[in-house]
Write an enzyme that holds these catalytic residues in place. Structure first.
Site, PDB file in Angstrom:
ATOM      1  N   LYS A  70      35.883  18.640  12.709  1.00 58.75           N
ATOM      2  CA  LYS A  70      35.383  19.292  11.483  1.00 58.75           C
ATOM      3  C   LYS A  70      34.133  18.578  10.972  1.00 58.75           C
ATOM      4  O   LYS A  70      33.127  19.213  10.684  1.00 58.75           O
ATOM      5  CB  LYS A  70      36.448  19.274  10.362  1.00 58.75           C
ATOM      6  CG  LYS A  70      37.757  19.944  10.734  1.00 58.75           C
ATOM      7  CD  LYS A  70      38.736  19.909   9.575  1.00 58.75           C
ATOM      8  CE  LYS A  70      39.208  18.514   9.175  1.00 58.75           C
ATOM      9  NZ  LYS A  70      39.979  17.803  10.216  1.00 58.75           N
ATOM     10  N   ARG A 103      43.809  21.927   1.921  1.00 56.70           N
ATOM     11  CA  ARG A 103      44.754  21.449   2.933  1.00 56.70           C
ATOM     12  C   ARG A 103      46.176  21.864   2.610  1.00 56.70           C
ATOM     13  O   ARG A 103      47.092  21.547   3.361  1.00 56.70           O
ATOM     14  CB  ARG A 103      44.705  19.935   2.943  1.00 56.70           C
ATOM     15  CG  ARG A 103      44.013  19.340   4.133  1.00 56.70           C
ATOM     16  CD  ARG A 103      43.951  17.866   3.830  1.00 56.70           C
ATOM     17  NE  ARG A 103      43.901  17.070   4.979  1.00 56.70           N
ATOM     18  CZ  ARG A 103      42.781  16.559   5.477  1.00 56.70           C
ATOM     19  NH1 ARG A 103      41.628  16.846   4.957  1.00 56.70           N
ATOM     20  NH2 ARG A 103      42.841  15.768   6.511  1.00 56.70           N
ATOM     21  N   ARG A 120      37.208   7.122  18.271  1.00 57.58           N
ATOM     22  CA  ARG A 120      36.290   7.362  17.146  1.00 57.58           C
ATOM     23  C   ARG A 120      35.780   6.044  16.562  1.00 57.58           C
ATOM     24  O   ARG A 120      36.528   5.096  16.365  1.00 57.58           O
ATOM     25  CB  ARG A 120      36.967   8.178  16.050  1.00 57.58           C
ATOM     26  CG  ARG A 120      36.065   8.280  14.819  1.00 57.58           C
ATOM     27  CD  ARG A 120      36.391   9.386  13.889  1.00 57.58           C
ATOM     28  NE  ARG A 120      37.757   9.366  13.446  1.00 57.58           N
ATOM     29  CZ  ARG A 120      38.285  10.343  12.721  1.00 57.58           C
ATOM     30  NH1 ARG A 120      37.562  11.397  12.417  1.00 57.58           N
ATOM     31  NH2 ARG A 120      39.522  10.261  12.339  1.00 57.58           N
ATOM     32  N   ARG A 164      38.321   3.609  11.767  1.00 60.09           N
ATOM     33  CA  ARG A 164      39.016   4.006  10.543  1.00 60.09           C
ATOM     34  C   ARG A 164      40.456   3.510  10.590  1.00 60.09           C
ATOM     35  O   ARG A 164      41.120   3.649  11.601  1.00 60.09           O
ATOM     36  CB  ARG A 164      38.985   5.538  10.397  1.00 60.09           C
ATOM     37  CG  ARG A 164      37.986   6.007   9.371  1.00 60.09           C
ATOM     38  CD  ARG A 164      37.769   7.487   9.401  1.00 60.09           C
ATOM     39  NE  ARG A 164      38.955   8.280   9.115  1.00 60.09           N
ATOM     40  CZ  ARG A 164      38.949   9.590   8.989  1.00 60.09           C
ATOM     41  NH1 ARG A 164      37.809  10.263   9.106  1.00 60.09           N
ATOM     42  NH2 ARG A 164      40.050  10.261   8.748  1.00 60.09           N
ATOM     43  N   ARG A 208      49.682  12.068  10.549  1.00 54.99           N
ATOM     44  CA  ARG A 208      48.650  13.026  10.092  1.00 54.99           C
ATOM     45  C   ARG A 208      48.792  14.364  10.823  1.00 54.99           C
ATOM     46  O   ARG A 208      48.613  15.419  10.234  1.00 54.99           O
ATOM     47  CB  ARG A 208      47.261  12.445  10.327  1.00 54.99           C
ATOM     48  CG  ARG A 208      46.944  11.308   9.360  1.00 54.99           C
ATOM     49  CD  ARG A 208      45.749  10.506   9.802  1.00 54.99           C
ATOM     50  NE  ARG A 208      44.506  11.232   9.774  1.00 54.99           N
ATOM     51  CZ  ARG A 208      43.414  10.861  10.435  1.00 54.99           C
ATOM     52  NH1 ARG A 208      43.421   9.759  11.174  1.00 54.99           N
ATOM     53  NH2 ARG A 208      42.319  11.568  10.354  1.00 54.99           N
TER      54      ARG A 208
HETATM   55  P1  AP5 Z   1      35.556  14.283  13.732  1.00 55.35           P
HETATM   56  O1  AP5 Z   1      34.364  15.192  13.646  1.00 55.35           O
HETATM   57  O2  AP5 Z   1      35.493  12.997  13.021  1.00 55.35           O
HETATM   58  O3  AP5 Z   1      36.889  15.094  13.368  1.00 55.35           O
HETATM   59  P2  AP5 Z   1      37.473  15.558  11.987  1.00 55.35           P
HETATM   60  O4  AP5 Z   1      38.101  16.881  12.205  1.00 55.35           O
HETATM   61  O5  AP5 Z   1      36.445  15.432  10.898  1.00 55.35           O
HETATM   62  O6  AP5 Z   1      38.625  14.465  11.842  1.00 55.35           O
HETATM   63  P3  AP5 Z   1      39.136  13.660  10.582  1.00 55.35           P
HETATM   64  O7  AP5 Z   1      40.021  12.571  11.115  1.00 55.35           O
HETATM   65  O8  AP5 Z   1      37.992  13.258   9.710  1.00 55.35           O
HETATM   66  O9  AP5 Z   1      40.017  14.719   9.901  1.00 55.35           O
HETATM   67  P4  AP5 Z   1      41.069  14.511   8.848  1.00 55.35           P
HETATM   68  O10 AP5 Z   1      41.175  15.890   8.375  1.00 55.35           O
HETATM   69  O11 AP5 Z   1      42.334  13.895   9.259  1.00 55.35           O
HETATM   70  O12 AP5 Z   1      40.435  13.378   7.911  1.00 55.35           O
HETATM   71  P5  AP5 Z   1      39.779  13.462   6.486  1.00 55.35           P
HETATM   72  O13 AP5 Z   1      38.725  12.444   6.433  1.00 55.35           O
HETATM   73  O14 AP5 Z   1      39.460  14.852   6.122  1.00 55.35           O
HETATM   74  O15 AP5 Z   1      35.843  14.027  15.293  1.00 55.35           O
HETATM   75  C1  AP5 Z   1      36.848  13.133  15.713  1.00 55.35           C
HETATM   76  C2  AP5 Z   1      36.368  12.288  16.907  1.00 55.35           C
HETATM   77  O16 AP5 Z   1      36.152  13.138  18.038  1.00 55.35           O
HETATM   78  C3  AP5 Z   1      35.011  11.585  16.669  1.00 55.35           C
HETATM   79  O17 AP5 Z   1      35.014  10.366  17.337  1.00 55.35           O
HETATM   80  C4  AP5 Z   1      33.983  12.536  17.287  1.00 55.35           C
HETATM   81  O18 AP5 Z   1      32.827  11.858  17.703  1.00 55.35           O
HETATM   82  C5  AP5 Z   1      34.778  13.113  18.452  1.00 55.35           C
HETATM   83  N1  AP5 Z   1      34.436  14.493  18.765  1.00 55.35           N
HETATM   84  C6  AP5 Z   1      34.084  15.502  17.897  1.00 55.35           C
HETATM   85  N2  AP5 Z   1      33.856  16.649  18.571  1.00 55.35           N
HETATM   86  C7  AP5 Z   1      34.103  16.376  19.887  1.00 55.35           C
HETATM   87  C8  AP5 Z   1      34.047  17.164  21.083  1.00 55.35           C
HETATM   88  N3  AP5 Z   1      33.740  18.458  21.059  1.00 55.35           N
HETATM   89  N4  AP5 Z   1      34.370  16.547  22.251  1.00 55.35           N
HETATM   90  C9  AP5 Z   1      34.716  15.233  22.287  1.00 55.35           C
HETATM   91  N5  AP5 Z   1      34.765  14.431  21.196  1.00 55.35           N
HETATM   92  C10 AP5 Z   1      34.453  15.009  20.008  1.00 55.35           C
HETATM   93  O19 AP5 Z   1      41.034  13.008   5.569  1.00 55.35           O
HETATM   94  C11 AP5 Z   1      41.542  11.703   5.643  1.00 55.35           C
HETATM   95  C12 AP5 Z   1      42.682  11.550   4.672  1.00 55.35           C
HETATM   96  O20 AP5 Z   1      42.221  11.799   3.324  1.00 55.35           O
HETATM   97  C13 AP5 Z   1      43.861  12.505   4.847  1.00 55.35           C
HETATM   98  O21 AP5 Z   1      44.790  12.044   5.799  1.00 55.35           O
HETATM   99  C14 AP5 Z   1      44.446  12.529   3.422  1.00 55.35           C
HETATM  100  O22 AP5 Z   1      45.197  11.380   3.162  1.00 55.35           O
HETATM  101  C15 AP5 Z   1      43.197  12.465   2.550  1.00 55.35           C
HETATM  102  N6  AP5 Z   1      42.679  13.813   2.212  1.00 55.35           N
HETATM  103  C16 AP5 Z   1      41.461  14.333   2.544  1.00 55.35           C
HETATM  104  N7  AP5 Z   1      41.338  15.584   2.089  1.00 55.35           N
HETATM  105  C17 AP5 Z   1      42.492  15.884   1.450  1.00 55.35           C
HETATM  106  C18 AP5 Z   1      42.977  17.038   0.790  1.00 55.35           C
HETATM  107  N8  AP5 Z   1      42.232  18.163   0.693  1.00 55.35           N
HETATM  108  N9  AP5 Z   1      44.230  16.996   0.261  1.00 55.35           N
HETATM  109  C19 AP5 Z   1      44.983  15.886   0.328  1.00 55.35           C
HETATM  110  N10 AP5 Z   1      44.597  14.749   0.961  1.00 55.35           N
HETATM  111  C20 AP5 Z   1      43.354  14.753   1.513  1.00 55.35           C
HETATM  112 MG    MG Z   2      36.287  14.192   9.189  1.00 57.04          MG
END
Ligand code: AP5
Ligand code: MG
Length: 210
Positions: A13, A88, A123, A156, A167
């Site tokens: 994402k 979410r 990552r 991270r 997660r």
């Molecule tokens: P990346 O682009 O970083 O993936 P992502 O989908 O952004 O993953 P996140 O871990 O950031 O998602 P998340 O939803 O768990 O975390 P968030 O920060 O939102 O890609 C991942 C890896 O793959 C990278 O190394 C990248 O380089 C690689 N990659 C990408 N595309 C690729 C491809 N095509 N091929 C190969 N490799 C590739 O949330 C974190 C925490 O915050 C949550 O757990 C929760 O506690 C809290 N939180 C955030 N938002 C909310 C909410 N709305 N409600 C409640 N809690 C929340």
């Molecule tokens: Mg992200």
């Protein structure tokens, strides 16, 4: 354009949001990034969120809804935005509706759990600007430092395998039902998220029709 990116943790994402937002000239709003910044700065919200984020659980709805309300009120959101990681839960999606936000597209990036685990383990992130890399699939030019900030990349805390497991469980039980929520509204588009970063961008641009 007002766009939501749905998808499992590690589905790509953030990676795609950065590319598409750059192409459209609109901001990306990542609740995860906002919370991590608050955690780093030791704000009241960051302290409240710490135990949830580190356990791979969701931060309470009222906290994230507050974050989004504040962020969407800023002037740079007037011409559109990409929401990465929000909503979410169904109550978060309902809160967005009650704010009168009319979405143009909801894109779900679909990646199987096995691929997610591999992506998370490689990552690396820049603690300064938040840029995301992967040791194999998207390395920085020297493999150690951020290309933009030149500071050493970090892992991270919530990418530890046991946290990734919880997660993913939270995603399937609580966030995935949003696909049905948006499908009923007719705004959902699925994108196959397995392939290179460029391939996924191409598919995303196609479903967004931009
Ligand atoms: P990346 O682009 O970083 O993936 P992502 O989908 O952004 O993953 P996140 O871990 O950031 O998602 P998340 O939803 O768990 O975390 P968030 O920060 O939102 O890609 C991942 C890896 O793959 C990278 O190394 C990248 O380089 C690689 N990659 C990408 N595309 C690729 C491809 N095509 N091929 C190969 N490799 C590739 O949330 C974190 C925490 O915050 C949550 O757990 C929760 O506690 C809290 N939180 C955030 N938002 C909310 C909410 N709305 N409600 C409640 N809690 C929340
Ligand atoms: Mg992200």
């Amino acid at each position: 354009m007002k766009i939501i990116f749905l998808g499992a943790p590690g589905a790509g994402k953030g990676t795609q949001a950065e590319i598409i937002a750059g192409r459209l000239g609109i901001p990306t709003i990542s609740t995860g990034a906002i919370i991590r910044e608050a955690l780093k700065n030791g704000t009241e919200m960051g302290i409240k969120a710490k135990k949830f984020i580190e356990a791979g659980e969701l931060v309470p709805d009222d906290v994230v809804i507050g974050i989004i309300k504040e962020r969407l009120a800023k002037s740079d959101c007037q011409n559109g935005f990409i929401l990465d990681g929000f909503p979410r839960t169904v109550p978060q999606a309902e809160a967005l509706d009650s704010m009168g936000i009319e979405l143009d597209r909801v894109v779900s990036i679909e990646v199987p759990d096995e691929v997610i685990v591999e992506r998370m383990s490689g990552r690396r992130v820049c603690a300064k600007c938040g840029a995301t890399y992967h040791t194999v699939y998207n390395p920085s030019s020297d493999g150690v430092n951020c290309d933009k900030c030149k500071v050493e990349l970090t892992i991270r805390k919530d990418d530890a395998p046991e946290v990734v497991k919880s997660r993913l469980e939270v995603y399937h039980s609580t966030t995935e039902p949003l696909k049905e929520f948006y499908s009923k509204k007719g705004s959902l588009k699925l994108v196959d998220g397995v392939g290179s970063v460029d391939e996924i961008s191409y598919r995303t641009i196609k479903v967004l029709e931009v």
